[in-house]
Design a protein around this motif. Structure first.
Motif, mmCIF file in Angstrom:
data_model
loop_
_atom_site.group_PDB
_atom_site.id
_atom_site.type_symbol
_atom_site.label_atom_id
_atom_site.label_comp_id
_atom_site.label_asym_id
_atom_site.label_seq_id
_atom_site.Cartn_x
_atom_site.Cartn_y
_atom_site.Cartn_z
ATOM 1 N N ALA A 250 0.840 -1.198 0.000
ATOM 2 C CA ALA A 250 0.000 0.000 0.000
ATOM 3 C C ALA A 250 0.877 1.252 0.000
ATOM 4 N N LEU A 251 0.524 2.210 -0.844
ATOM 5 C CA LEU A 251 1.230 3.490 -0.880
ATOM 6 C C LEU A 251 0.402 4.520 -0.121
ATOM 7 N N SER A 252 0.687 4.629 1.157
ATOM 8 C CA SER A 252 0.030 5.631 1.993
ATOM 9 C C SER A 252 0.856 6.911 1.978
ATOM 10 N N ARG A 253 0.365 7.921 2.679
ATOM 11 C CA ARG A 253 1.133 9.157 2.735
ATOM 12 C C ARG A 253 2.452 8.958 3.466
ATOM 13 N N ASP A 254 2.454 8.174 4.545
ATOM 14 C CA ASP A 254 3.698 7.911 5.266
ATOM 15 C C ASP A 254 4.693 7.160 4.389
ATOM 16 N N ALA A 255 4.193 6.156 3.627
ATOM 17 C CA ALA A 255 5.079 5.413 2.736
ATOM 18 C C ALA A 255 5.648 6.327 1.660
ATOM 19 N N LEU A 278 -3.497 11.279 -3.096
ATOM 20 C CA LEU A 278 -2.064 11.436 -2.824
ATOM 21 C C LEU A 278 -1.378 12.237 -3.925
ATOM 22 N N TYR A 279 -1.676 11.929 -5.185
ATOM 23 C CA TYR A 279 -1.029 12.682 -6.272
ATOM 24 C C TYR A 279 -1.383 14.169 -6.188
ATOM 25 N N THR A 280 -2.644 14.467 -5.865
ATOM 26 C CA THR A 280 -3.057 15.863 -5.734
ATOM 27 C C THR A 280 -2.288 16.554 -4.616
ATOM 28 N N ARG A 281 -2.030 15.837 -3.518
ATOM 29 C CA ARG A 281 -1.251 16.414 -2.420
ATOM 30 C C ARG A 281 0.208 16.628 -2.836
ATOM 31 N N VAL A 282 0.754 15.685 -3.595
ATOM 32 C CA VAL A 282 2.132 15.854 -4.078
ATOM 33 C C VAL A 282 2.204 17.067 -5.001
ATOM 34 N N LEU A 283 1.255 17.171 -5.913
ATOM 35 C CA LEU A 283 1.225 18.293 -6.847
ATOM 36 C C LEU A 283 1.125 19.622 -6.116
ATOM 37 N N CYS A 286 1.654 19.428 -0.387
ATOM 38 C CA CYS A 286 1.135 19.324 0.968
ATOM 39 C C CYS A 286 1.025 17.873 1.403
ATOM 40 N N ALA A 287 1.952 17.026 0.932
ATOM 41 C CA ALA A 287 1.953 15.636 1.372
ATOM 42 C C ALA A 287 2.340 15.526 2.844
ATOM 43 N N ILE A 288 3.173 16.449 3.329
ATOM 44 C CA ILE A 288 3.553 16.459 4.743
ATOM 45 C C ILE A 288 2.381 16.968 5.569
ATOM 46 N N PRO A 289 1.957 16.237 6.591
ATOM 47 C CA PRO A 289 0.828 16.684 7.419
ATOM 48 C C PRO A 289 1.082 18.069 8.011
ATOM 49 N N GLY A 290 0.045 18.887 8.017
ATOM 50 C CA GLY A 290 0.150 20.227 8.572
ATOM 51 C C GLY A 290 0.492 21.291 7.561
ATOM 52 N N LYS A 291 0.834 20.902 6.316
ATOM 53 C CA LYS A 291 1.167 21.877 5.296
ATOM 54 C C LYS A 291 -0.088 22.317 4.542
ATOM 55 N N MET A 292 -0.126 23.585 4.187
ATOM 56 C CA MET A 292 -1.241 24.088 3.391
ATOM 57 C C MET A 292 -0.995 23.777 1.927
ATOM 58 N N CYS A 293 -2.012 23.290 1.254
ATOM 59 C CA CYS A 293 -1.899 22.977 -0.168
ATOM 60 C C CYS A 293 -1.866 24.268 -0.982
ATOM 61 N N MET A 294 -1.126 24.226 -2.066
ATOM 62 C CA MET A 294 -0.988 25.424 -2.889
ATOM 63 C C MET A 294 -2.317 25.854 -3.492
ATOM 64 N N ASN A 295 -3.170 24.888 -3.861
ATOM 65 C CA ASN A 295 -4.458 25.275 -4.426
ATOM 66 C C ASN A 295 -5.334 25.972 -3.383
ATOM 67 N N PRO A 374 6.486 13.902 10.410
ATOM 68 C CA PRO A 374 5.958 12.676 10.996
ATOM 69 C C PRO A 374 7.091 11.772 11.448
ATOM 70 N N ALA A 375 6.843 11.051 12.514
ATOM 71 C CA ALA A 375 7.893 10.171 13.038
ATOM 72 C C ALA A 375 8.341 9.175 11.998
ATOM 73 N N ASP A 376 7.390 8.681 11.176
ATOM 74 C CA ASP A 376 7.758 7.677 10.180
ATOM 75 C C ASP A 376 8.678 8.235 9.120
ATOM 76 N N SER A 377 8.556 9.551 8.838
ATOM 77 C CA SER A 377 9.354 10.117 7.755
ATOM 78 C C SER A 377 10.805 10.275 8.151
ATOM 79 N N GLN A 378 11.133 10.152 9.478
ATOM 80 C CA GLN A 378 12.511 10.274 9.902
ATOM 81 C C GLN A 378 13.125 8.924 10.251
ATOM 82 N N ALA A 379 12.380 7.866 10.080
ATOM 83 C CA ALA A 379 12.882 6.558 10.479
ATOM 84 C C ALA A 379 13.621 5.896 9.338
#
Length: 397
Positions: A250-255, A278-283, A286-295, A374-379
């Motif tokens: 599974a490709l989640s946001r953490d993955a 997920l692709y919309t968040r990458v575009l 704002c894939a990182i939690p807490g970030k405002m999306c550009m749109n 996120p903790a997972d993003s630094q592991a």
């Protein structure tokens, strides 16, 4: 002397095929209609320019030989200075070729616009009325390619596939630095830029496995940022999708945030499911939690701004997709420098007087690293993505 000239000419003739022996002529022998039209444009342009280049080169050699010192029969006219007939020939031929090249360029620029939907499969077949394009969302990461197939709910890394004779609609973006998506056998290169989406419409007409590359230098791992493009039959494509779903995770946001970290020589990875949006968040960065999306920010701007309360959005709009702000004991991302890490580009650069402790210049605030991750993003920086249970990196559908 004539014998020496013959020897030199033979060596030159032998050198040409040897020089071309290591060349991959895929650009001049493509397998997709768009690339074939681009190939034809190159050939026509070169032939038109040769209409001037060849006579000029021939006349240069002829004049040097004809008016040599030993040729006493050559006409010598030191007072000659003008010939209307010669001027007409010299200027009219290049002018005509420039006009023809300009017309061809104007027509081809509109006809081969990557944003323009296809109107044919090849020179002899139009697009069927019931044809539905295959949509592929492409993300250029450091240093690998991520492909989303929204119609099938799957994603892959460094491998993609498409059915022969089915139009493909690519939506292309990047996670950090500017890059360029290029499959020479399919179509020309298209830039991938963070926070922006470019498009490409193309079709592949022959089965095979073709190379895809990054055509824009993007850092240390640029040389290995390659992928395989599989052109298969409809049944072969269905089998490829089934294999992705069977062997993928599974490709989640953490993955994704783990996968996003810079890595080189990334193996082929399959994802059987993808988190919604997920692709919309990458575009929209704002894939990182807490970030405002550009749109979202663009919508606020369109509505006239958010007033004084908008100061809270400042922290939400700080981006550093390379995660350069590492935690204790963690290595910094490759090539990370100021302002992402508050470190200068050179280790021996001394701070200016009075600037100690004030490295975050206001003009760089928009590029600062996020305060928290996120903790997972630094592991486990050495394993940027979950291990896959497939070894199909070199397999073909």
């Amino acid at each position: 002397m004539p014998r020496l000239l013959k020897l030199v000419s033979r060596l030159c003739a032998l050198a040409i095929p040897l020089a071309l022996a290591g060349c991959d002529m895929v650009v001049m022998s493509p397998s997709g209609d768009i690339a074939a039209q681009q190939r034809d444009l190159i050939v026509v342009s070169v032939l038109l320019m040769l209409l001037i280049i060849v006579p000029v080169m021939f006349l240069t050699l002829y004049f040097a030989w004809h008016y040599r010192h030993s040729n006493t029969k050559a006409r010598y006219e030191p007072n000659w200075h003008h010939s209307t007939r010669l001027e007409v020939v010299i200027w009219s031929a290049p002018l005509a070729i420039i006009i023809v090249l300009g017309a061809i360029t104007w027509i081809s620029t509109h006809k081969l616009d990557p944003y323009r939907p296809l109107d044919r499969l090849d020179a002899e077949r139009p697009i069927p009325a019931d044809a539905r394009p295959l949509e592929v969302e492409v993300v250029a990461l450091d240093w690998k390619w991520l492909f989303f197939y929204p119609e099938y709910g799957v994603a892959t890394v460094n491998e993609m596939a498409a059915p022969v004779d089915r139009p493909i609609t690519f939506k292309i973006t990047a996670s950090s630095v500017m890059n360029s998506f290029y499959v020479p056998a399919l179509a020309g290169m298209i830039y991938a830029m963070p926070g922006m989406e470019t498009k490409l419409h193309a079709v592949i007409n022959k089965e095979g496995v073709f190379d895809g590359i990054s055509a824009n230098y993007s850092g240390a791992g640029f040389s290995h940022m390659r992928f395989k493009f599989h052109a298969v039959t409809n049944d072969g494509f269905d089998g490829w999708i089934a294999r992705v779903k069977q062997n993928g995770t599974a490709l989640s946001r953490d993955a994704y945030l783990k996968l996003e970290k810079p890595s080189e020589r990334e193996p082929v990875r399959y994802y059987a499911s993808v988190e919604d949006g997920l692709y919309t968040r990458v575009l929209n960065m704002c894939a990182i939690p807490g970030k405002m999306c550009m749109n979202e920010m663009m919508h606020i701007d369109m509505m006239g701004g958010a007033g004084v309360e908008s100061h809270e959005n400042r922290e939400k709009l700080k981006y550093d997709n390379r995660h350069a702000e590492s935690g204790p004991g963690e290595a910094e991302a490759p090539g990370a420098t100021f302002p992402a890490t508050n470190e200068p580009a050179r280790s021996n650069t001394a701070p200016s007087p009075g600037t100690e402790g004030n490295n975050q210049a206001p003009q760089n605030e928009g590029h600062g690293a996020p305060q928290q991750q996120p903790a997972d993003s630094q592991a486990d920086d050495n394993n940027p993505a979950p291990a896959q249970l497939n070894n199909n990196g070199s397999s073909q559908p």
